[in-house]
Write an enzyme that holds these catalytic residues in place. Structure first.
Site, PDB file in Angstrom:
ATOM      1  CE  LYS A  83       1.233  82.979 120.246  1.00  0.00           C
ATOM      2  NZ  LYS A  83       0.174  82.023 119.862  1.00  0.00           N
ATOM      3  CB  THR A 134      -8.580  78.131 116.137  1.00  0.00           C
ATOM      4  OG1 THR A 134      -7.224  77.972 115.691  1.00  0.00           O
ATOM      5  CG2 THR A 134      -8.580  78.432 117.623  1.00  0.00           C
ATOM      6  CG  ASN A 170      -9.503  83.639 110.618  1.00  0.00           C
ATOM      7  OD1 ASN A 170     -10.305  84.174 109.864  1.00  0.00           O
ATOM      8  ND2 ASN A 170      -8.220  83.559 110.358  1.00  0.00           N
ATOM      9  CB  SER A 176      -0.389  74.092 112.912  1.00  0.00           C
ATOM     10  OG  SER A 176      -0.891  75.379 112.642  1.00  0.00           O
TER      11      SER A 176
END
Length: 424
Positions: free
Chosen positions: A113, A197, A228, A356
């Site tokens: 991250k 997601t 989103n 992804s």
């Protein structure tokens, strides 16, 4: 900068929440528990200074981070967050949750991250681009398509990923699209990524609702966060016959017992950059959001939202964690004692990293799939992962969160064990 501890002190921080989750799963790991400390220590943490020339000619400095928590199962994978509250503690926790998430869904990645402590909405586009390019150059020595692959997160988007990809490529002397995911379609991005997601939240919610005897048609749904993730999850539940009766974002909390018109709200939000002021629902106090009588709650904002106090008064049967780390461990206990099923973040919101992964595979092969193929493949992976976690929870007589951690930690620690320690 605050001194960070690698032991759980019970404080309300993202990292301590993660450590408590590891403490809870350790008794289930058998002989692999010998390796469990691997999960309590990030492999690598990089803190960088980002000098930025502002449009008015002044120079400001921003602090950036990239943490690689665990790389035993493959290259690091995780987003880049631009937010005023970003700090090392938060980024460590988010990287650790990515480790668990990728393993829970059985993707060949470790967890990473990144982030910059900045309010991106206070920067011009030129300032934002210069900030991104300098940050990418600073972390460039540890990222790459076989090392660590960033993606969008809070405060970043496809345009930011394009700048990151271009900067990395210029420094390498050749175009390398696979260094980031979440890019624009015409620069090697994947169809279906933006909505992935939220779609994953719906898929996992659908599977658990079916097994819990909860009818989606006619159910009342509340959503915290209308970006989103929250907006797409809300849209899919509405399409399945549910009523979305409450929505909260940074600007307001909306309530309509008959259901909020999501199309009209989306148009209002696009025009005004917030949901406050929307005429199709009543604005209520933010804390009153947690008092709304609902069947399904979707926290899709930031971490640390469901406290023990809020868990005590929640009127719902199912919590779908669209955000990372929205529920404190003590709140988990409260919800369990009240018979509320929680679908944990590490499986519930894994649709984004799944697509992804598809984007990365497509970039590596220079061969791209249709959106229908993307959605079909994601539905299959997410459904199989959710069923596996559900079955593990029944087998071990534990919560879905603990079951997800058991599945993930077994995969991670088996890889760590079989790879061994180099040098010995």
């Amino acid at each position: 900068m605050e001194k960070l501890s690698y032991v759980s002190d019970g404080s309300k921080t993202a990292w301590s929440t993660y450590l408590q989750q590891i403490d809870r799963v350790a008794p289930y790991l058998g002989e692999l528990s010998r390796w469990v400390d691997t999960l309590r220590h990030p492999k690598r943490a990089l803190i960088v200074d980002i000098p930025l020339q502002m449009d008015d000619g002044t120079i400001r400095h921003f602090e950036g981070f990239r943490v690689q928590h665990n790389l035993s199962r493959g290259p690091g994978k995780g987003g880049v967050r631009y937010h005023p509250n970003v700090d090392l503690n938060e980024v460590m926790a988010l990287s650790a949750w990515m480790t668990i998430k990728c393993a829970a869904v059985n993707l060949p990645y470790g967890g990473a991250k990144g982030g910059i402590r900045v309010d991106p909405f206070r920067l011009s586009e030129g300032e934002l681009e210069r900030l991104t390019r300098r940050y990418t150059s600073e972390i460039g020595l540890i990222i790459g398509p076989q090392k660590d692959i960033p993606a969008p997160d809070v405060g970043t988007n496809a345009k930011v990923m394009a700048w990151m990809m271009d900067t990395y490529s210029m420094n390498q002397g050749t175009t390398i699209t696979g260094v980031v995911t979440g890019k624009p379609i015409h620069l090697g991005g994947s169809l279906g990524r933006e909505k992935a997601t939220g779609r994953g939240v719906f898929i996992t919610g659908r599977e658990v609702a079916q097994r819990s005897g909860i009818e989606i048609e006619g159910a009342n749904v509340a959503v915290q966060g209308f970006g989103n993730v929250g907006s797409e999850a809300a849209r899919l539940f509405r399409a399945a016959g549910a009523r979305v009766i409450a929505i909260q974002d940074h600007s307001a909390t909306l309530f309509n017992a008959n259901g909020i018109d999501l199309v009209a709200l989306g148009e209002w939000q696009s025009a005004n950059k917030k949901i406050a002021g929307f005429s199709g629902a009543q604005e209520i106090d933010d804390e009153a959001f947690w008092d709304v009588k609902m069947d399904i709650l979707i926290p899709a904002a930031l971490e640390g939202q469901i406290t023990p106090q809020r868990a005590e008064k929640l009127h719902c049967r199912l919590v779908l964690e669209g955000a990372n780390g929205p529920t404190f461990p003590q709140a988990d206990d409260v919800l369990t004692s009240r018979g509320v099923t929680v679908v944990p973040d590490v499986i519930c919101n894994a649709g984004g990293v799944t697509v992804s992964y598809f984007e990365w595979v497509q970039d590596m092969a220079s061969f791209f799939w249709s959106e229908a193929e993307i959605n079909e493949r994601m539905d299959k992976i997410m459904t199989e992962a959710m069923v596996h976690v559900w079955d593990k929870a029944r087998e071990k007589e534990c919560s879905l969160r603990t079951a997800a951690y058991i599945v993930a930690c077994e995969r991670i620690l088996m890889a760590r064990k079989d790879r061994g320690i180099y040098p010995g």
